[in-house]
Design a protein around this motif. Sequence first.
Motif, short mmCIF file in Angstrom:
data_model
loop_
_atom_site.label_atom_id
_atom_site.label_comp_id
_atom_site.label_asym_id
_atom_site.label_seq_id
_atom_site.Cartn_x
_atom_site.Cartn_y
_atom_site.Cartn_z
N UNK A 1 11.55 1.52 -2.79
CA UNK A 1 11.67 0.57 -3.80
C UNK A 1 12.98 -0.01 -3.65
N UNK A 2 14.22 0.73 -3.51
CA UNK A 2 15.47 0.25 -3.41
C UNK A 2 15.37 -0.62 -2.09
N UNK A 3 14.72 -0.05 -0.85
CA UNK A 3 15.12 -0.63 0.58
C UNK A 3 14.24 -2.13 0.38
N UNK A 4 13.36 -2.15 -0.63
CA UNK A 4 12.53 -3.39 -0.75
C UNK A 4 13.36 -4.38 -1.52
N UNK B 1 11.41 10.72 -4.16
CA UNK B 1 12.61 10.39 -3.61
C UNK B 1 12.38 9.29 -2.66
N UNK B 2 11.04 9.59 -1.80
CA UNK B 2 10.68 8.55 -0.87
C UNK B 2 10.30 7.29 -1.70
N UNK B 3 9.59 7.31 -2.70
CA UNK B 3 9.14 6.16 -3.60
C UNK B 3 10.57 5.44 -4.11
N UNK B 4 11.61 6.33 -4.44
CA UNK B 4 12.76 5.62 -4.98
C UNK B 4 13.35 4.81 -3.94
N UNK B 5 13.51 5.49 -2.66
CA UNK B 5 14.41 4.75 -1.74
C UNK B 5 13.45 3.55 -1.18
N UNK C 1 0.91 -1.11 0.09
CA UNK C 1 0.03 0.07 -0.01
C UNK C 1 1.05 1.20 0.10
N UNK C 2 1.85 1.24 0.71
CA UNK C 2 2.75 2.38 0.97
C UNK C 2 3.45 2.64 -0.49
N UNK C 3 3.85 1.50 -1.27
CA UNK C 3 4.65 1.68 -2.31
C UNK C 3 3.76 2.11 -3.40
N UNK C 4 2.55 1.68 -3.41
CA UNK C 4 1.70 1.94 -4.63
C UNK C 4 1.43 3.54 -4.14
N UNK D 1 3.49 10.34 -6.12
CA UNK D 1 4.59 11.04 -6.93
C UNK D 1 4.45 11.23 -8.09
N UNK D 2 3.70 10.56 -9.12
CA UNK D 2 3.41 10.80 -10.17
C UNK D 2 2.31 11.77 -10.40
#
Length: 380
Positions: free
Chosen positions: A215-218, A209-213, A190-193, A199-200
């Motif tokens: 996603x990477x943290x996942x 930036x939050x989404x990028x990090x 839910x947080x990712x989506x 962001x979009x």
Amino acid sequence: MDILLLSVTAFGGPQVHLMMMIERLVKKRRYITEEELLELQALCQVLPGPSSTQTVTAIGLKIGGQPLAYLTLIVWSIPAMVLMTAAAIGIHYLESKSISLDFTKFVGPMAVAFLMYGASAIARKVIHNTQGWTFLIISTILAYLYPSPYTTPVLIVLGGVAASLNFKKHEKMDKAPIRVKWRPIIFWISVLVAAAIVGKVTNSLPVRLFENFYRNGSLVFGGGQVLIPILYNEFVEFKHYLTEQEFLAGMALTQVVPGPVFSIATFVGSVSLQTHGVFGQIVGGFVATAGIFLPGTFFIFFAYPFWDQLKKYRGIRASLEGIHAASCGLTIAAAILLLQPMMTDRQPLFTVIITLLVLTFAKIPSYFIILAGLVLGLVF
């Protein structure tokens, strides 16, 4: 208080962090047994995310449930977040005043040496057969040829799937039905989506930036040494949010700052918002820290209740070999990409070589090596 003391004294990466946890949390305080701590650390090693951070979070979860786990996470990560954000603000201030960053000319190559040494150490620890070395070589070549942020998850997933096909060589273990609580995974997705959509729609850089990090943290298996090439590919090579010199300075600083190696994300996030002023850099450091640490926390909440049963499945155990090998390949490819520009200049090349020799044959703390590099940069 015990976690706070660890957070301001834990230099040296996950292996050193584990020994300090054993000393303080097991032998001195007896919150858990050493066997329980090692089991938690093993679980965190196979989940995406920062292993040391997940381990202390899991200890909080075991002792006091989710509220204590979140408090433990915050206390553990705040000192490194503050220090790395301050460092990013300081570097931007120097650049804005046209003050040269030449004093960091030794620490950049030193950071590359740390990355190379870390990749080698991880590979020797997690790869034990021809299959693993084959996956490592293939992932290194592909990551080197295609340095894109999309290459990382593809290689990690493919490595895990390919290795899982060889599950028959693993011993069968008695299994009981697994009772899965899906709420943490629902929160994670839910947080990712939500972050991706917001962001979009808003085109807000802090949200993106939050989404990028997040996603990477996942997707990061293997700790901070694996995260570094991922961030370099995305934020330096692909998006150009910061320069290579700035990134290398941040890499070096992670060896000086106590706490999680994932604090490199804080630095990258802060520098990415340097055009928005000091407040923007503080926001950048915060959203990057939250984004990089939250997924690993959700995974701990999800996996911890049934880990004892999950690790009995041969396919799960087999897949770890491919995941670790692909992660090592990503790290090696990033080290090669960073080393290439230095091959034609004696000073950085010699610095890399000498640092590797020191790391291999001398037991000198990493933060002392980096501080010595800063002093050399000021003198010469």
